[in-house]
Design a protein around this motif. Structure first.
Motif, PDB file in Angstrom:
ATOM      1  N   VAL A 103      34.952 -32.991  42.469  1.00  0.00           N
ATOM      2  CA  VAL A 103      33.635 -32.512  42.311  1.00  0.00           C
ATOM      3  C   VAL A 103      33.591 -31.397  41.118  1.00  0.00           C
ATOM      4  CG1 VAL A 103      31.683 -30.895  43.326  1.00  0.00           C
ATOM      5  CG2 VAL A 103      33.223 -32.441  44.705  1.00  0.00           C
ATOM      6  N   SER A 104      32.969 -31.522  39.910  1.00  0.00           N
ATOM      7  CA  SER A 104      32.784 -30.785  38.827  1.00  0.00           C
ATOM      8  C   SER A 104      34.507 -30.515  38.320  1.00  0.00           C
ATOM      9  CB  SER A 104      32.045 -29.608  39.175  1.00  0.00           C
ATOM     10  OG  SER A 104      30.669 -30.064  39.347  1.00  0.00           O
ATOM     11  N   GLY A 105      35.312 -31.604  38.619  1.00  0.00           N
ATOM     12  CA  GLY A 105      36.580 -31.227  38.082  1.00  0.00           C
ATOM     13  C   GLY A 105      37.645 -30.420  39.256  1.00  0.00           C
ATOM     14  N   PHE A 106      37.185 -30.313  40.143  1.00  0.00           N
ATOM     15  CA  PHE A 106      37.730 -29.659  41.228  1.00  0.00           C
ATOM     16  C   PHE A 106      38.247 -30.489  42.536  1.00  0.00           C
ATOM     17  CE2 PHE A 106      36.060 -25.896  39.265  1.00  0.00           C
ATOM     18  CZ  PHE A 106      36.894 -24.996  39.137  1.00  0.00           C
ATOM     19  N   ASN A 107      39.490 -30.493  42.773  1.00  0.00           N
ATOM     20  CA  ASN A 107      40.014 -31.521  43.960  1.00  0.00           C
ATOM     21  C   ASN A 107      39.366 -30.869  45.301  1.00  0.00           C
ATOM     22  OD1 ASN A 107      41.279 -32.688  41.813  1.00  0.00           O
ATOM     23  ND2 ASN A 107      43.614 -31.758  42.480  1.00  0.00           N
ATOM     24  N   VAL A 108      38.745 -31.676  46.038  1.00  0.00           N
ATOM     25  CA  VAL A 108      38.211 -31.520  47.461  1.00  0.00           C
ATOM     26  C   VAL A 108      38.833 -32.596  48.142  1.00  0.00           C
ATOM     27  CG1 VAL A 108      36.373 -31.333  48.777  1.00  0.00           C
ATOM     28  CG2 VAL A 108      36.118 -30.713  46.544  1.00  0.00           C
ATOM     29  N   PHE A 109      39.588 -32.024  49.412  1.00  0.00           N
ATOM     30  CA  PHE A 109      40.334 -32.985  50.175  1.00  0.00           C
ATOM     31  C   PHE A 109      39.467 -33.269  51.528  1.00  0.00           C
ATOM     32  CE2 PHE A 109      44.231 -34.600  47.995  1.00  0.00           C
ATOM     33  CZ  PHE A 109      44.098 -33.783  46.739  1.00  0.00           C
ATOM     34  N   PRO A 110      39.531 -34.398  51.724  1.00  0.00           N
ATOM     35  CA  PRO A 110      38.561 -34.603  52.931  1.00  0.00           C
ATOM     36  C   PRO A 110      38.944 -33.959  54.338  1.00  0.00           C
ATOM     37  CG  PRO A 110      38.980 -36.736  51.840  1.00  0.00           C
ATOM     38  CD  PRO A 110      39.718 -35.472  51.168  1.00  0.00           C
ATOM     39  N   LEU A 145      44.968 -28.257  53.894  1.00  0.00           N
ATOM     40  CA  LEU A 145      45.565 -27.002  53.180  1.00  0.00           C
ATOM     41  C   LEU A 145      45.910 -26.895  51.856  1.00  0.00           C
ATOM     42  CD1 LEU A 145      47.347 -25.504  56.315  1.00  0.00           C
ATOM     43  CD2 LEU A 145      45.247 -24.929  55.382  1.00  0.00           C
ATOM     44  N   SER A 146      45.624 -26.254  51.068  1.00  0.00           N
ATOM     45  CA  SER A 146      46.208 -26.293  49.497  1.00  0.00           C
ATOM     46  C   SER A 146      47.579 -26.054  49.479  1.00  0.00           C
ATOM     47  CB  SER A 146      45.381 -25.266  48.599  1.00  0.00           C
ATOM     48  OG  SER A 146      45.397 -24.002  49.089  1.00  0.00           O
ATOM     49  N   LYS A 147      48.211 -26.688  48.420  1.00  0.00           N
ATOM     50  CA  LYS A 147      49.718 -26.580  48.237  1.00  0.00           C
ATOM     51  C   LYS A 147      50.063 -25.974  47.109  1.00  0.00           C
ATOM     52  CE  LYS A 147      49.977 -31.446  47.625  1.00  0.00           C
ATOM     53  NZ  LYS A 147      48.520 -31.880  47.679  1.00  0.00           N
ATOM     54  N   THR A 173      36.203 -31.361  20.613  1.00  0.00           N
ATOM     55  CA  THR A 173      35.584 -31.179  21.880  1.00  0.00           C
ATOM     56  C   THR A 173      36.753 -31.933  22.960  1.00  0.00           C
ATOM     57  OG1 THR A 173      33.474 -31.219  20.821  1.00  0.00           O
ATOM     58  CG2 THR A 173      33.688 -31.415  23.334  1.00  0.00           C
ATOM     59  N   ILE A 174      36.912 -31.198  24.049  1.00  0.00           N
ATOM     60  CA  ILE A 174      37.799 -31.854  24.930  1.00  0.00           C
ATOM     61  C   ILE A 174      37.069 -31.721  26.331  1.00  0.00           C
ATOM     62  CG2 ILE A 174      40.327 -31.474  25.823  1.00  0.00           C
ATOM     63  CD1 ILE A 174      41.146 -30.003  23.551  1.00  0.00           C
ATOM     64  N   GLY A 175      37.179 -33.048  26.821  1.00  0.00           N
ATOM     65  CA  GLY A 175      36.665 -33.344  28.406  1.00  0.00           C
ATOM     66  C   GLY A 175      37.953 -33.416  29.374  1.00  0.00           C
ATOM     67  N   GLY A 176      37.834 -32.642  30.308  1.00  0.00           N
ATOM     68  CA  GLY A 176      38.856 -32.963  31.261  1.00  0.00           C
ATOM     69  C   GLY A 176      38.375 -32.432  32.731  1.00  0.00           C
ATOM     70  N   GLY A 177      39.305 -32.633  33.693  1.00  0.00           N
ATOM     71  CA  GLY A 177      38.966 -32.169  35.118  1.00  0.00           C
ATOM     72  C   GLY A 177      38.485 -33.234  35.760  1.00  0.00           C
ATOM     73  N   TYR A 225      47.825 -23.685  42.800  1.00  0.00           N
ATOM     74  CA  TYR A 225      47.349 -24.280  44.100  1.00  0.00           C
ATOM     75  C   TYR A 225      46.338 -25.267  43.811  1.00  0.00           C
ATOM     76  CZ  TYR A 225      50.268 -21.438  46.898  1.00  0.00           C
ATOM     77  OH  TYR A 225      51.183 -20.681  47.744  1.00  0.00           O
ATOM     78  N   THR A 226      46.715 -26.557  44.469  1.00  0.00           N
ATOM     79  CA  THR A 226      45.925 -27.619  44.513  1.00  0.00           C
ATOM     80  C   THR A 226      45.607 -28.052  45.996  1.00  0.00           C
ATOM     81  OG1 THR A 226      45.732 -30.019  43.452  1.00  0.00           O
ATOM     82  CG2 THR A 226      47.829 -29.210  44.301  1.00  0.00           C
ATOM     83  N   GLY A 227      44.630 -29.075  46.101  1.00  0.00           N
ATOM     84  CA  GLY A 227      44.184 -29.501  47.520  1.00  0.00           C
ATOM     85  C   GLY A 227      45.395 -30.397  48.125  1.00  0.00           C
TER      86      GLY A 227
END
Length: 580
Positions: free
Chosen positions: A485-492, A244-246, A354-358, A237-239
């Motif tokens: 936010v810190s690699g997490f999707n937040v939808f308005p 509502l997440s889908k 070292t891998i950076g993502g998100g 699930y993603t924002g």
């Protein structure tokens, strides 16, 4: 800023500098690949994730697989335990291939046991953030149609509030110490429950003890399901812009392709059977799921699971006793580590990747990381819808560039303008579209959204990027209003919907504003109802009742009116520009 305006600004920059954008060749990134990185991978090397798992546990049976709270499971033990759990799901609960099972837990030994057990039973895994509120959990369980959930008792009170509106029939309840042995496990469970008071009271009427389920599974027969690459493996699930997440439908082939793509770009740095990786990001997040959970399983690595990475002193202590060779994370995690004096005094002679993502990696953090550890921080870019990896910085890259790197093996990336026409000039912004074997099957139960999300077989990312002559991409803007936010999707829309539940709120708009700690944070701009009594603290307190912590607004601004288009649509971008 619109794409058209970005194009105008870019043209103006080139006019002033006297430079003209160069034409882009077909797949220019292939010429920049290191010599040992393949242009293509075989997404059908394994018939399913189960086949890949079986190969790894056979090849590395005597090797340590997962370590958590001082307890290590070997690959042979992981094989046995996941088989027992799969047998219980099949025989004890009567679950059939294709049914959905939700996993709601942090990084514990139970997670890989349940994950691979569920896949071996032919089930579809629905990863759930354990910090979800009851509202968020209810939506995800209802939307996925999951009838079974495995949940750590610390979060059972949330399920208690949500379960009545869902189809969940089977609740398997586990405790944090359930795989640590009798003495250590009992001690940890007692401390968690009675000393730290981390287990709120719940009133679930019916549940199954995890240890009992595992014991029963040991006595039951296991049937290997018939799976192929098109079989659904995850509803991740993603924002959603509707608030509502889908669920992104990720098949076995999607995930296998991304594992092989990761192996293609990172493999030259890694040695099968010898790596020690640190997993501080939660495995329910698609980045850690694919890279830490699947890629390093494929390589027979030992995986140190960090249950609470926010406790930086404890995290650093764990790192000092574990000679890790690989570490993945997000910018906020790396920033916290490089600013910890104990971490700065550690030795990193074995660290090779070292891998950076998100989320975007900041220059200061990347440069400080390399100065302290002697290891480059390689940034990548991905989407849940792409399993998730799309681009990575090549391992031979010198220094920080601000780029998200080159498209991974067997992946095509193009930039298009507002009319959907491909942009063929370098350094010219356009919406990034992706095509490759890792791209999802579609969104669960949302055919109309699928039609909007795909363009002639290409996935629309909603991100505006530029590409240089070598194929390096840079994100310059977001077409959609997602907050990261810190690699997490937040939808308005979700934040605004919650704010509007307050009786004193007339209008609300949520935007992302820069944050040194989390990349972005949520700011809420509000118009109060006439005579409405409301202040910042009260509104934030209200939002905490309905939203996971990272979604809760950190700032609230009250205005007399919000900027709108001529048809009444709130101009979030104008608010974001003003805030910036």
């Amino acid at each position: 800023m619109t794409l058209a305006l970005l194009l105008q600004e870019t043209d103006m920059e080139h006019t002033l500098s006297g430079a003209e954008p160069a034409p882009l060749s077909v797949k220019p990134w292939l010429n920049r690949y290191p010599p040992d990185v393949p242009a293509e991978i075989d997404p059908d090397r394994f018939s399913s994730l189960v086949a890949m798992f079986e190969q790894s546990v056979a090849d590395f049976a005597g090797r340590p697989a997962y370590t958590n709270f001082g307890r290590t499971l070997s690959y042979a033990e992981l094989d046995t335990l996941s088989r027992d759990f799969a047998a219980y799901l099949q025989q004890g609960l009567g679950l059939a291939p294709g049914e959905r099972i939700a996993l709601m837990m942090p990084n514990l030994l139970q997670y890989p046991v349940c994950l691979f057990g569920a896949l071996r039973a032919g089930l579809v895994v629905v990863n759930v953030n354990p910090l979800y509120t009851a509202r968020e959990l209810e939506h995800q369980l209802k939307d996925s149609g999951a009838e079974t959930i495995v949940i750590v008792e610390n979060f059972a009170h949330t399920l208690d509030k949500a379960i009545r509106q869902t189809r969940v029939r089977h609740v398997i309840l586990t405790r944090m110490g359930d795989h640590l042995g009798w003495f250590k496990g009992t001690l940890l469970n007692l401390v968690v429950r009675h000393v730290k008071n981390m287990v709120p009271r719940h009133h679930l009427s019916s549940w199954i003890d995890y240890r009992e389920a595992m014991a029963r599974g040991r006595t039951m027969s296991y049937r290997r399901p018939e799976l192929n690459g098109d079989s659904l493996a995850f509803l991740q699930y993603t924002g959603g812009t509707t608030g509502l997440s889908k669920g992104a439908m990720l098949s076995h082939r999607n995930m296998l392709a991304n594992v092989e793509q990761c192996l293609g770009v990172y493999g030259p740095c890694l040695t099968p059977g010898e790596e020690k990786v640190v997993t501080a990001l939660p495995l329910y997040h698609v980045f850690a799921l694919t890279v830490n959970g699947l890629l390093f399983l494929r390589l027979g690595a030992q995986n140190l699971l960090i249950t609470n990475p926010r406790d930086i002193p404890a995290f650093v202590k764990a790192l000092k006793s574990y000679p890790f060779t690989c570490l993945t994370g997000v910018n906020t995690l790396f920033n916290a580590l490089v600013n910890n004096t104990d971490f700065q005094g550690s030795h990193f002679s074995r660290l090779k990747l070292t891998i950076g993502g998100g989320m975007s990696v900041q220059r200061a953090v990347a440069e400080q990381w390399e100065a302290i550890t002697g290891c480059k921080l390689l940034e990548g870019y991905g989407l849940t819808e792409c399993s998730p990896l799309v681009t990575v910085c090549p391992y031979d890259m010198e220094g920080y560039s601000g780029s998200i790197g080159l498209p991974v093996c067997s992946t095509e990336v193009r930039l298009v303008d507002d009319e959907g026409r491909e942009i063929r000039l370098s350094h010219t912004p356009g919406e990034m579209e992706v095509r490759g074997p890792q791209v999802m099957q579609g969104y669960w139960g949302q055919q109309e959204r699928d039609e909007r999300s795909f363009h002639d077989g290409w996935l629309r990312t909603g991100d505006i990027a530029t590409m240089d002559e070598q194929g390096f991409l840079k994100i310059v803007d977001r077409k959609k209003d997602m907050i990261l936010v810190s690699g997490f999707n937040v939808f308005p829309n979700e934040i605004e919907e919650v704010a509007m539940l307050h009786k004193a709120v007339l209008e609300a708009a949520a935007v992302g504003v820069p944050s040194g700690e989390t990349g972005e944070m949520v700011k809420l701009v509000v118009v109060k109802k006439p005579g409405g009594e409301l202040d910042e603290r009260a509104l934030i307190r209200h939002c905490r009742q309905y939203l996971t912590a990272y979604k809760v607004p950190k700032m609230v601004e009250f205005r007399d009116e919000l900027p709108k288009t001529n048809v009444g649509k709130i101009l979030r971008r104008e608010l974001r520009d003003q805030a910036a």
